[in-house]
Design an enzyme around this catalytic site. Structure first.
Site, PDB file in Angstrom:
ATOM      1  N   HIS A 165       0.708  -1.153   0.122  1.00  0.00           N
ATOM      2  CA  HIS A 165      -0.045   0.023  -0.058  1.00  0.00           C
ATOM      3  C   HIS A 165       0.745   1.264  -0.019  1.00  0.00           C
ATOM      4  CE1 HIS A 165      -3.040  -2.696   2.264  1.00  0.00           C
ATOM      5  NE2 HIS A 165      -3.560  -2.290   1.151  1.00  0.00           N
ATOM      6  N   ARG A 207      -2.260  -6.021  -8.336  1.00  0.00           N
ATOM      7  CA  ARG A 207      -0.877  -6.798  -8.068  1.00  0.00           C
ATOM      8  C   ARG A 207      -0.977  -7.881  -9.127  1.00  0.00           C
ATOM      9  NH1 ARG A 207      -2.874  -8.162  -2.159  1.00  0.00           N
ATOM     10  NH2 ARG A 207      -4.915  -8.006  -3.344  1.00  0.00           N
ATOM     11  N   SER A 252      -2.991  -7.806   3.043  1.00  0.00           N
ATOM     12  CA  SER A 252      -3.180  -7.586   4.173  1.00  0.00           C
ATOM     13  C   SER A 252      -3.927  -9.100   4.986  1.00  0.00           C
ATOM     14  CB  SER A 252      -4.336  -6.681   4.631  1.00  0.00           C
ATOM     15  OG  SER A 252      -3.911  -5.449   4.509  1.00  0.00           O
TER      16      SER A 252
END
Ligand code: PNS
Length: 165
Positions: free
Chosen positions: A18, A91, A129
């Protein structure tokens, strides 16, 4: 006119991937608002205030950034904040379908707000995450994937070092 972008997400917690996107995004816009989704229906590991604190500490050296939280529709929030762009990181191919749906729905809802994608840095292509939380919950070392404050709080949260919260 100031060019403002919203960088939205759950940020539960913020990762180095991030940070890479937001740092690069800041070179493209006059201001980037990092906006944490406040979604009471979703179980989160960290509260919005904790996630905000992690972002503030990790991004303290960047001038043209604001950290905020929002609820409801992203495009409504973007309009309220006078933003003309939504910044998202992409990604691997696995992100594409969801990001495509999100961008098309947002465009359908408000045509004047553009979604801008940045490819995630190669180093962070497989970090997320959720996978970081899973590894940390079993005592895995994630120190090189998250900012130091997040590493510390994950250890505290999962009882793998320091005090628990
Ligand atoms: O980090 P995430 O969880 O991938 O971020 C997803 C986020 C916050 C960008 C997305 O869930 C969102 O914008 N939620 C707010 C509601 C909304 O506007 N959804 C898109 C149109 S239905």
């Amino acid at each position: 006119m100031e060019r403002i972008a919203i960088y939205p997400g759950s940020f539960d917690p913020v990762t180095n991937g991030h940070l890479d996107i937001v740092e690069r995004g800041c070179t493209l816009f006059d201001k980037v608002i990092v906006a944490i989704l406040h979604n009471p229906a979703k179980h989160s590991c960290f509260t919005v205030d904790e996630r905000k604190e992690f972002l503030e500490i990790s991004l303290k050296d960047i001038g043209n950034i604001e950290i905020d939280s929002f609820g409801g529709l992203l495009v409504d929030y973007a309009e309220r904040r006078k933003a003309t762009a939504i910044l998202r990181g992409m990604r691997a191919v696995s992100d594409f379908e969801y990001e495509f749906q999100l961008a098309l729905m947002n465009r359908r809802l408000k045509r004047n707000i553009q979604t801008v994608f940045l490819m995630t840095g190669l180093r962070w292509i497989f970090t997320s995450s959720s996978i970081i939380k899973e590894a940390a919950s079993f005592g895995g070392d994630v120190a090189d994937m998250v900012p130091p404050i997040v590493n510390q709080r994950l250890k505290e949260r999962f009882g793998t070092g320091g005090k628990s919260s």
